[in-house]
Design a protein around this motif. Structure first.
Motif, PDB file in Angstrom:
ATOM      1  N   ARG A  30     -11.450   3.910  11.601  1.00 29.57           N
ATOM      2  CA  ARG A  30     -11.632   6.015  11.767  1.00 29.57           C
ATOM      3  C   ARG A  30     -10.021   6.567  11.412  1.00 29.57           C
ATOM      4  NH1 ARG A  30     -14.618   3.672  15.326  1.00 29.57           N
ATOM      5  NH2 ARG A  30     -13.958   3.972  17.137  1.00 29.57           N
ATOM      6  N   LEU A  31      -9.159   6.637  12.479  1.00 30.23           N
ATOM      7  CA  LEU A  31      -7.479   7.115  12.709  1.00 30.23           C
ATOM      8  C   LEU A  31      -7.059   7.814  11.265  1.00 30.23           C
ATOM      9  CD1 LEU A  31      -6.117   8.552  13.892  1.00 30.23           C
ATOM     10  CD2 LEU A  31      -5.038   6.074  15.537  1.00 30.23           C
ATOM     11  N   ASN A  32      -7.000   6.127  10.484  1.00 32.84           N
ATOM     12  CA  ASN A  32      -6.945   6.515   9.557  1.00 32.84           C
ATOM     13  C   ASN A  32      -7.182   7.243   7.966  1.00 32.84           C
ATOM     14  OD1 ASN A  32      -4.294   4.368  10.036  1.00 32.84           O
ATOM     15  ND2 ASN A  32      -5.185   2.532   8.427  1.00 32.84           N
ATOM     16  N   CYS A  33      -8.101   7.282   8.036  1.00 33.46           N
ATOM     17  CA  CYS A  33      -9.312   8.473   7.552  1.00 33.46           C
ATOM     18  C   CYS A  33      -9.115   9.378   7.841  1.00 33.46           C
ATOM     19  CB  CYS A  33     -10.875   7.406   7.499  1.00 33.46           C
ATOM     20  SG  CYS A  33     -11.853   9.228   6.664  1.00 33.46           S
ATOM     21  N   GLN A  34      -8.901   9.825   9.698  1.00 28.75           N
ATOM     22  CA  GLN A  34      -8.917  11.292   9.306  1.00 28.75           C
ATOM     23  C   GLN A  34      -6.975  12.040   9.323  1.00 28.75           C
ATOM     24  OE1 GLN A  34      -9.683  10.010  14.143  1.00 28.75           O
ATOM     25  NE2 GLN A  34     -10.958  12.449  13.838  1.00 28.75           N
ATOM     26  N   ILE A  35      -6.402  10.422   9.388  1.00 29.18           N
ATOM     27  CA  ILE A  35      -4.979  11.240   8.734  1.00 29.18           C
ATOM     28  C   ILE A  35      -5.027  11.751   7.678  1.00 29.18           C
ATOM     29  CG2 ILE A  35      -2.886  10.400   8.835  1.00 29.18           C
ATOM     30  CD1 ILE A  35      -2.934   8.945  11.733  1.00 29.18           C
ATOM     31  N   GLN A  36      -5.499  10.737   6.864  1.00 27.56           N
ATOM     32  CA  GLN A  36      -5.538  10.544   5.402  1.00 27.56           C
ATOM     33  C   GLN A  36      -6.201  11.923   4.915  1.00 27.56           C
ATOM     34  OE1 GLN A  36      -7.241   6.420   4.663  1.00 27.56           O
ATOM     35  NE2 GLN A  36      -6.268   6.946   2.638  1.00 27.56           N
TER      36      GLN A  36
ATOM     37  N   VAL B 118      -9.122 -10.565   7.970  1.00 27.41           N
ATOM     38  CA  VAL B 118      -9.716  -9.263   7.001  1.00 27.41           C
ATOM     39  C   VAL B 118      -8.844  -8.325   6.093  1.00 27.41           C
ATOM     40  CG1 VAL B 118     -10.717  -7.049   7.141  1.00 27.41           C
ATOM     41  CG2 VAL B 118     -11.692  -8.267   9.476  1.00 27.41           C
ATOM     42  N   PHE B 119      -9.135  -8.843   4.609  1.00 26.26           N
ATOM     43  CA  PHE B 119      -8.765  -8.707   3.903  1.00 26.26           C
ATOM     44  C   PHE B 119      -9.434  -7.212   3.364  1.00 26.26           C
ATOM     45  CE2 PHE B 119      -7.464 -13.170   3.762  1.00 26.26           C
ATOM     46  CZ  PHE B 119      -5.732 -12.606   3.887  1.00 26.26           C
ATOM     47  N   PRO B 120      -8.629  -5.957   3.927  1.00 25.07           N
ATOM     48  CA  PRO B 120      -9.401  -5.263   3.206  1.00 25.07           C
ATOM     49  C   PRO B 120      -9.073  -4.780   1.418  1.00 25.07           C
ATOM     50  CG  PRO B 120      -7.714  -3.744   3.957  1.00 25.07           C
ATOM     51  CD  PRO B 120      -7.742  -5.501   4.145  1.00 25.07           C
ATOM     52  N   SER B 121     -10.071  -3.399   1.039  1.00 23.88           N
ATOM     53  CA  SER B 121     -10.528  -2.936   0.091  1.00 23.88           C
ATOM     54  C   SER B 121      -9.762  -1.566  -0.623  1.00 23.88           C
ATOM     55  CB  SER B 121     -11.860  -3.323  -0.646  1.00 23.88           C
ATOM     56  OG  SER B 121     -12.748  -1.890  -0.609  1.00 23.88           O
ATOM     57  N   ARG B 122      -9.343  -1.328  -1.289  1.00 26.53           N
ATOM     58  CA  ARG B 122      -9.433   0.180  -1.742  1.00 26.53           C
ATOM     59  C   ARG B 122     -10.298   0.559  -1.763  1.00 26.53           C
ATOM     60  NH1 ARG B 122      -4.825   0.387  -5.666  1.00 26.53           N
ATOM     61  NH2 ARG B 122      -4.099  -2.097  -5.515  1.00 26.53           N
TER      62      ARG B 122
ATOM     63  N   PHE C  86       4.420   6.753   5.375  1.00 28.45           N
ATOM     64  CA  PHE C  86       5.147   8.461   4.757  1.00 28.45           C
ATOM     65  C   PHE C  86       4.363   7.773   2.899  1.00 28.45           C
ATOM     66  CE2 PHE C  86       7.646   9.423   8.311  1.00 28.45           C
ATOM     67  CZ  PHE C  86       6.941  10.553   8.273  1.00 28.45           C
ATOM     68  N   MET C  87       4.345   7.278   2.258  1.00 28.81           N
ATOM     69  CA  MET C  87       3.910   6.855   0.953  1.00 28.81           C
ATOM     70  C   MET C  87       2.503   7.017   0.859  1.00 28.81           C
ATOM     71  SD  MET C  87       7.018   6.230  -0.709  1.00 28.81           S
ATOM     72  CE  MET C  87       7.359   7.250   0.084  1.00 28.81           C
ATOM     73  N   ALA C  88       1.984   6.503   1.633  1.00 26.55           N
ATOM     74  CA  ALA C  88       0.524   6.862   2.008  1.00 26.55           C
ATOM     75  C   ALA C  88      -0.075   8.510   1.552  1.00 26.55           C
ATOM     76  CB  ALA C  88       0.160   6.193   2.840  1.00 26.55           C
ATOM     77  N   TYR C  89       0.983   9.049   3.012  1.00 32.20           N
ATOM     78  CA  TYR C  89       0.928  10.435   3.552  1.00 32.20           C
ATOM     79  C   TYR C  89       0.781  11.499   2.213  1.00 32.20           C
ATOM     80  CZ  TYR C  89       1.681   9.529   8.643  1.00 32.20           C
ATOM     81  OH  TYR C  89       1.621   9.123   9.565  1.00 32.20           O
ATOM     82  N   LEU C  90       1.349  11.061   0.886  1.00 30.33           N
ATOM     83  CA  LEU C  90       1.748  11.461   0.152  1.00 30.33           C
ATOM     84  C   LEU C  90       0.286  11.869  -1.035  1.00 30.33           C
ATOM     85  CD1 LEU C  90       5.936  11.475  -0.940  1.00 30.33           C
ATOM     86  CD2 LEU C  90       4.507  12.760   0.469  1.00 30.33           C
ATOM     87  N   HIS C  91       0.253  10.591  -0.907  1.00 31.24           N
ATOM     88  CA  HIS C  91      -1.002  10.391  -2.244  1.00 31.24           C
ATOM     89  C   HIS C  91      -1.820  11.387  -2.375  1.00 31.24           C
ATOM     90  CE1 HIS C  91      -4.170   8.837  -3.967  1.00 31.24           C
ATOM     91  NE2 HIS C  91      -4.714   9.082  -3.534  1.00 31.24           N
TER      92      HIS C  91
ATOM     93  N   LEU D 200      -3.970   1.200  -1.900  1.00 27.39           N
ATOM     94  CA  LEU D 200      -4.757  -0.233  -0.890  1.00 27.39           C
ATOM     95  C   LEU D 200      -3.866   0.261   0.897  1.00 27.39           C
ATOM     96  CD1 LEU D 200      -5.599  -3.672  -1.370  1.00 27.39           C
ATOM     97  CD2 LEU D 200      -4.306  -3.148   0.676  1.00 27.39           C
ATOM     98  N   ILE D 201      -4.496   0.385   1.398  1.00 31.82           N
ATOM     99  CA  ILE D 201      -4.166   0.595   3.279  1.00 31.82           C
ATOM    100  C   ILE D 201      -4.550  -0.528   3.942  1.00 31.82           C
ATOM    101  CG2 ILE D 201      -3.894   2.209   4.937  1.00 31.82           C
ATOM    102  CD1 ILE D 201      -3.256   3.897   3.044  1.00 31.82           C
ATOM    103  N   ASP D 202      -3.544  -1.488   4.436  1.00 29.26           N
ATOM    104  CA  ASP D 202      -3.796  -2.278   5.343  1.00 29.26           C
ATOM    105  C   ASP D 202      -2.463  -1.954   6.616  1.00 29.26           C
ATOM    106  OD1 ASP D 202      -5.005  -4.746   7.143  1.00 29.26           O
ATOM    107  OD2 ASP D 202      -3.608  -5.749   5.629  1.00 29.26           O
ATOM    108  N   LEU D 203      -2.839  -0.360   6.807  1.00 26.45           N
ATOM    109  CA  LEU D 203      -1.094  -0.313   7.746  1.00 26.45           C
ATOM    110  C   LEU D 203      -1.923   0.218   8.896  1.00 26.45           C
ATOM    111  CD1 LEU D 203       1.597   1.243   6.490  1.00 26.45           C
ATOM    112  CD2 LEU D 203      -0.628   0.814   5.380  1.00 26.45           C
ATOM    113  N   ASP D 204      -1.226   0.624  10.289  1.00 32.68           N
ATOM    114  CA  ASP D 204      -1.196   1.286  10.791  1.00 32.68           C
ATOM    115  C   ASP D 204      -0.803   2.658  10.714  1.00 32.68           C
ATOM    116  OD1 ASP D 204      -2.560  -1.081  12.144  1.00 32.68           O
ATOM    117  OD2 ASP D 204      -0.672  -1.107  13.014  1.00 32.68           O
ATOM    118  N   LEU D 205      -1.858   3.245  10.248  1.00 32.92           N
ATOM    119  CA  LEU D 205      -1.328   5.216   9.382  1.00 32.92           C
ATOM    120  C   LEU D 205      -0.334   5.932  10.259  1.00 32.92           C
ATOM    121  CD1 LEU D 205      -3.553   6.039   6.192  1.00 32.92           C
ATOM    122  CD2 LEU D 205      -1.469   4.778   6.432  1.00 32.92           C
TER     123      LEU D 205
END
Length: 1281
Positions: free
Chosen positions: A437-443, A261-265, A319-324, A272-277
């Motif tokens: 779902r978890l990535n969305c919650q963390i973001q 699966v290649f997710p989109s942003r 951590f880069m994604a956390y800063l967005h 683009l998030i394709d890792l476990d946040l």
């Protein structure tokens, strides 16, 4: 001479930029084998790795199907260095490439992508060195981030695997597993590592890891001479996969045995998030996560350490994604090999990563580093010295910790009650859904953290002059938090954040800020009163624990003995023992489920990879995309747009340029948010002459071509610098003074600043010196600081409304109701008695009957005294205010006048303006400190002077009909004209949140600005966003989910009322869009009719946005259209033309000599069910009424008294409401005439606005809303009877 090859547009690259095979040099392996055969291998032997083969797309040309494979001869070509570390150029010998590998093209033909340095790549693919092992090891993966000299990043995924060393470089000799070789298999048990590296422009960490895992299963079964072919086929597959556009569509590709699966942003602004946040939350306690975020926000020199190379990149990227949406602006190298450790000596900020083996060395050799051990979750400093890293603001930290603790971070707990899945791909899909779902919650959680830290920055911005008042912002921070903010405010990251705020960018931060805004903040955004703590905030401050972040201003208050400031406890540097029980419900993560996603399965790619097979693959893609498009309804426009985008890309790859342009045209109408304007422009420029001619014969493509080719050239970049507020150093004339006051954040309204200028220059030359400005600024800020410190007893606060604020407090004075301090709120005056503090009400401003300043005699003294007479009490209130008496006299009278104006005009903003006036008076008196100070301050008694100079009584009819007024220009420097108003009723739609289902009022201002109000509370629902940059002429609602907006720039903009976004544009008109009308269908979709100034009328299917009809009205000049009796009524200036739905004329009403208005034009018209046509002519004060039975008969003329010109009209029930400009007390004002359609008489004459009435709209026939011109810029709400 050969004919020049046709020029094709540069296509957006697919997922693959480069694929490389890396390993040990052949010569060193031969020597290693000989040593192993003689002596055996006693320990790991380290070799220097090199690039063995490189595969770069395109792999198939139209004229040649030979793949592009490069051996080590190409290492010196096209180097794009991303690291400064140098190494010797590899020694190249012809013919010593990979045995059996295909010969590639000449090395000069190979273009290595930017950011990929082939000389540094071996070190990064073997960061711990290339070591021959005595026994097989597990395959492993790690990740790279490569940066070119321009700062552009590419991403690498590296898979290492081991193969046994055997004679004649044939490692397997037909065996499928090295276990088959027996315990002594290979050259005395030699196992050599190899690496396959995939480089992509996109951070597909999980997807590419899965792809490489599938590749390794094939490499284990192949012979040596087959390795390159397998890697070539693998790279060719990836190169053909397009990158999905932003949005809800993900791509699936079968890479046997796994479905990849290649997710989109989520949107064009999101990463683009394709890792476990949640990885950092597994490695670190929440307090440590906050400390790391603080290090990033303050731009420290940070080094991550781990024994896992993979975790270094993954944790850093999390951590880069956390800063967005904040972005790290400095060096980012998450993996350093052992030869690159000297990078850590760089003096600037950076984020790098090293193997844990180097921890002691780095800790001793380098200074000022933050050392973060991922493996044990600790944070230390190099050389054991303390680095000045502050703590994150306390309240935000408490809330974040509680939210982290509420997360479910272990997927195993989700699986405990489920049976084991026997389908590996089904199990992986379930795991992906859980992770999403978890990535969305963390973001959401980290975004809420950033919003809570920086939300109040906007209160200290001046958008017009791009100024941030950092000093005043810091003063409003808690004492324990100020060190954090001082360091953050100096960073590049925060500076970029300020630029985005000042540009009013509606990014993730702004959306979250709006979504979590309190009702009080919404109301304050409407009224823009000077910042003061409300009674509700005072009460919460009193009831909060000593740990609460109390905002203390560093200004003394000698006259307020009863104010106490609690001592703040020392901050806990580790944050480990913070109690989160006080956070209450705020600790819960916002319940915002991830957006629903859809998948598109990419067809199989057939081999051998020749041009015919590639074209067959493209044809399969187009067929499947076309099938998907055909299965969707027009309402699913978001998904449709993504399919159009992908099909357009594939058709470009096929060379079908016209077909691609048709898809991009469909995309432009469906979702302009993902429209690739540059790519379309390049495609148009690549068209051959016959293709260009054919395209221009197609109306849709002709419009698209003109749209992209006529785009204005890149204008000089606007000055987006952020200026910090500084006090002036030179004398100021009026214009400069206005700018300086606006920059300071004290007042924005230009007219108020003009009055302030008059007050400060009374009796002097009309300029202000820097010292006077400094004194005034300090007086204002000291008063603001004192108000922040006011603390009322609970017994007093119970007597006040929760939204009241204390704006002014007198010294302790003697009154006829006791001794105490007089307090002024926006609603009342009260006495704060001394001794045992108590509350004595003096009066509300609404109840005041008279205010006087007199002299009271005490013995031989004459003491200035303020007397206030109220309607509810016989006794006159008297206060011996002494030297303060004259100022209080001015202030009370101004507030009294402001209150009366607010009541008469049903406009609460008059009270807020009066508050601004009285606070400016106070600052002027404090600044001048001269006998003439009171006279100077009186220049700001604007409302009191209005009351004395002219009667303020609003006509009874107007007062009874008027319900409320709101100001869309609140916060602007000058009022803005209201061009169009539209009311949309509330609809509880599944796509909406409950609070978003309220009715809305859409207000179009100048230059394409639209503001949306919640019509249930008249508070701002959506701050100003743009639809184009031109004047807006008309708005209608279609399909209960779309607002169509017609603009002067000939475009129809469509706003989605659920997402509050404008991603659709209709560009079929070639002149200003002047009118819109909707014909609702019972079963079928609605039809929207639009007209433009050149006489074009278009009929649209509101769902598909396709043009279903088109005709031209002769004479042009179309200004409005109406639907009535199954026909279209078109106003063409000097005539009203009636046509059927196909455009055939049925009737025409022309202005002629019979009206005396020869040469004039129709300004507007309305059609009544009683078969009446009501119309008005430009520049005349008369309304004309025709009978639709016979338009040839002369109309009835109704003259409007005291009317100069009619601007607009609407029908409401059996009434016609006419907006006009008329005379009132000798001045031109905005008037509304309410006319009875049956009796054809004026029922009411309403004094509506200080400026002309520009537009009218109806709210469910219960209310009428009127919009004023630029002199007033307000909206009035009227009750319909």
């Amino acid at each position: 001479m050969a004919e020049a090859a046709p020029h094709h547009p540069a296509l957006p690259s697919g997922l693959l930029e480069l694929c490389a095979l890396l390993g040990a040099p052949r010569d060193s392996l031969r020597g290693q084998e000989q040593v192993a055969q003689r002596k055996g291998v006693k320990g790991p032997s380290s070799l220097d790795p090199e690039v063995l083969s490189v595969f770069v797309p395109p792999f198939v040309m139209k004229e040649d199907s030979q793949p592009t494979a490069v051996n080590s001869m190409t290492l010196g070509k096209n180097r794009k260095r991303s690291f400064r570390k140098k190494r010797e150029r590899p020694r190249v010998e012809l013919g010593k490439g990979v045995p059996g590998g295909p010969r590639g093209p000449d090395p000069e033909d190979v273009n290595i992508p930017n950011g990929v340095d082939l000389l540094a790549l071996p070190q990064l693919c073997f960061p711990g060195g290339l070591c021959v092992a005595s026994e097989p090891r597990e395959d492993c993966v790690h990740f790279l981030v490569l940066t070119d000299v321009c700062g552009n990043r590419t991403y690498g995924v590296v898979a290492q695997y081991y193969r046994p060393l055997h004679d004649e470089y044939c490692f397997y000799n037909g065996k499928t597993h090295w276990e088959a070789l027996g315990p002594g298999g290979g050259a005395a048990g030699c196992f050599v590592p190899f690496a396959v590296c995939v480089v992509s422009r996109f951070p597909y960490y999980n997807a590419l890891k899965d792809c490489l895992s599938c590749l390794l299963t094939h490499l284990k079964f192949c012979k040596d001479f087959e390795v390159d072919n397998h890697i070539k086929d693998f790279a060719a597959k990836l190169s053909l996969i397009p990158s999905p556009p932003p949005g809800p569509l993900h791509l699936i590709f079968n890479m046997k045995p796994l479905q990849i699966v290649f997710p989109s942003r989520a949107d064009p602004e999101s990463p683009l998030i394709d890792l476990d946040l949640h990885l950092p939350l597994l490695c670190f306690r929440p307090e440590k996560v906050l400390q790391i975020l603080t290090c990033l926000l303050t731009e420290q020199r940070i080094v991550f350490f781990s024994s896992s190379w993979a975790l270094l990149t993954l944790v850093a990227e999390c951590f880069m994604a956390y800063l967005h949406p904040l972005q790290w602006q400095h060096t980012f190298v998450p993996i350093l090999s052992g030869q690159m450790l000297d990078f850590l000596m760089a003096p600037t900020s950076f984020l790098m990563g090293c193997h844990l083996d180097h921890f002691e060395e780095v800790s001793k050799e380098a200074d000022g580093l933050i050392l973060i051990n991922i493996d044990n979750g600790n944070i230390t400093y190099s050389n054991d010295e303390e680095v000045d890293v502050p703590d994150i603001p306390l309240l935000a930290a408490q809330t974040f910790i509680q939210r982290v603790q509420s997360l479910q971070l272990h997927h195993e707990l989700e699986l405990a009650h489920l049976c084991t899945s026997t389908d590996v791909n089904k199990g992986r899909a379930a795991r992906r859904a859980w992770q999403q779902r978890l990535n969305c919650q963390i973001q959401q959680m980290t975004l809420q953290l950033l919003v809570s830290i920086f939300r109040e920055v906007k209160n200290h911005l001046n958008y017009e002059h791009r100024v941030f008042n950092s000093e005043e912002f810091l003063k409003t921070r808690a004492l324990g938090d100020q060190q954090f903010y001082k360091q953050v405010l100096d960073t590049y990251m925060f500076h970029a954040f300020l630029k985005a705020r000042l540009s009013r960018r509606m990014d993730a931060f702004a959306q979250m800020d709006l979504h979590t805004q309190s009702e009080e903040d919404r109301i304050n955004g409407m009224l823009l009163s000077p910042r003061r703590p409300t009674i509700e905030k005072m009460a919460s401050r009193k009831s909060s624990t000593p740990h609460a972040a109390h905002r203390r201003m560093v200004v003394s208050m000698p006259n307020l003995q009863d104010i106490t400031v609690p001592e703040l406890p020392p901050r806990n540097s580790s944050l480990r023992k913070i109690q989160t029980t006080e956070c209450g419900s705020s600790g819960a993560v916002l319940d915002m489920p991830p957006r629903s996603t859809h998948t598109f399965k990419i067809p199989e790619i057939h081999f051998p990879l020749v041009a015919q097979c590639v074209q067959a693959f493209y044809a399969d893609c187009v067929a499947q995309l076309s099938k998907a498009i055909g299965s969707l309804t027009p309402e699913n426009s978001v998904l449709l747009a993504r399919y159009f985008y992908l099909r357009g890309l594939v058709r470009l790859m096929q060379g079908q340029l016209l077909g691609a342009l048709l898809d991009f045209q469909s995309l432009y109408k469906t979702d302009v948010c993902v429209f690739p304007a540059d790519l379309v422009q390049m495609t148009v420029e690549s068209l051959s002459a016959p293709e260009r001619t054919q395209a221009e014969r197609t109306p849709e493509l002709l419009r698209l071509i003109s749209e992209v080719m006529d785009r204005p050239a890149d204008a000089p970049k606007a000055d987006d610098r952020v200026k910090n507020f500084e006090l002036p150093k030179k004398h100021m004339q009026l214009d400069d003074f206005v700018k300086r006051v606006q920059e300071s954040g004290i007042v924005k309204d230009t007219s108020v600043i003009h009055r302030l200028f008059e007050a400060l220059t009374v009796g002097h030359q009309k300029q202000i010196d820097p010292e006077t400005f400094k004194d005034f600024y300090n007086c204002w800020k000291e008063a603001e600081a004192e108000a922040q410190e006011v603390s009322l007893p609970l017994s007093v606060m119970e007597q006040l409304d929760k939204n009241e604020c204390v704006y002014k407090l007198s010294r302790s004075v003697k009154t006829n109701r006791g001794v105490g301090k007089i307090a002024m709120t926006q609603k009342r005056l009260f006495l704060l008695t001394e001794g045992r503090p108590g509350y004595v009400e003096i009066s509300t401003f609404r109840n005041i009957e008279d205010v006087r300043s007199t002299m009271a005699t005490f013995l031989l003294l004459r003491i200035p005294t303020l007397k206030i007479k109220t309607a509810s009490k016989k006794e006159v209130f008297e206060a011996n205010l002494k030297t303060e008496c004259d100022l209080w006299h001015l202030m009370v009278k101004e507030m009294w006048a402001g209150r009366k104006l607010a009541d008469d005009h049903k406009d609460p903003q008059y009270v807020q303006q009066a508050l601004t006036h009285i606070l400016l008076m106070d600052a002027v008196v404090g600044t001048l400190q001269s006998p003439g100070a009171i006279y100077a301050a009186s220049k700001l008694s604007y409302f009191d002077r209005m009351k004395n100079e002219m009667p303020m009584a609003v006509p009874k009819t107007t007062s009874e009909t008027l319900k409320h007024k709101i100001n869309p220009s609140a916060g602007e420097t000058t009022p803005r004209a209201i061009d169009v108003l539209l009311y949309t009723p509330g609809h509880l739609d599944p796509a909406e949140k409950v609070e978003d289902a309220h009715p809305k009022l859409w207000c179009a201002l100048n230059e394409g600005k639209v503001i949306v109000f919640d019509a249930s509370s008249w508070t701002i629902h959506q701050h100003c966003f743009r639809v184009g940059t031109s004047k807006l002429n008309c708005m209608v609602m279609a399909e209960q989910s779309q607002v169509w907006v017609g603009s002067e720039d000939s475009v129809i903009y469509i706003i989605n009322v659920h997402s509050m976004s404008c991603n659709k544009q209709l560009t079929d008109h070639s002149a200003s869009v002047t009118g819109l009308a909707v014909q609702d269908g019972l079963q079928a979709p609605s039809t929207v009719y639009s007209c433009s100034a050149d006489g074009t009328v278009l009929a649209w299917n509101a769902s598909s946005l396709q043009v279903t009809g088109r005709f031209q009205v002769h004479g042009g000049g179309l200004s409005a259209i109406r639907l009535h009796g199954g026909r279209l009524w078109c106003c063409t200036g000097d005539s009203i033309l009636v046509v059927n739905m196909n455009g055939y004329p049925c009737q025409e009403l022309k202005i002629n000599g019979r009206f005396k208005e020869t040469g004039s034009s129709f300004r507007g018209f309305q059609l009544m069910p009683e078969e009446q046509l009501w119309a008005a002519c430009a520049g005349y004060p008369d309304v004309y009424v025709w009978s639709l039975q016979d338009l040839a008969q002369p109309p009835q003329r109704i003259h409007l008294e005291d009317c100069s010109e009619i601007n607009c009209m609407i029908k409401v029930k059996k009434q016609i409401w006419v907006g006009a400009t008329g005379l009132s007390q000798g001045r031109l004002k905005g008037k509304i005439y309410v006319m009875d359609a049956e009796r054809r008489t004026v029922e009411k004459e309403l004094l509506a606005h200080a400026d002309t009435v520009k537009t009218l709209c109806s709210a469910e026939d219960r209310y009428v809303l009127s919009g004023a011109g630029r002199e007033e810029g307000k909206i009035a709400i009227w009750k319909v009877e």
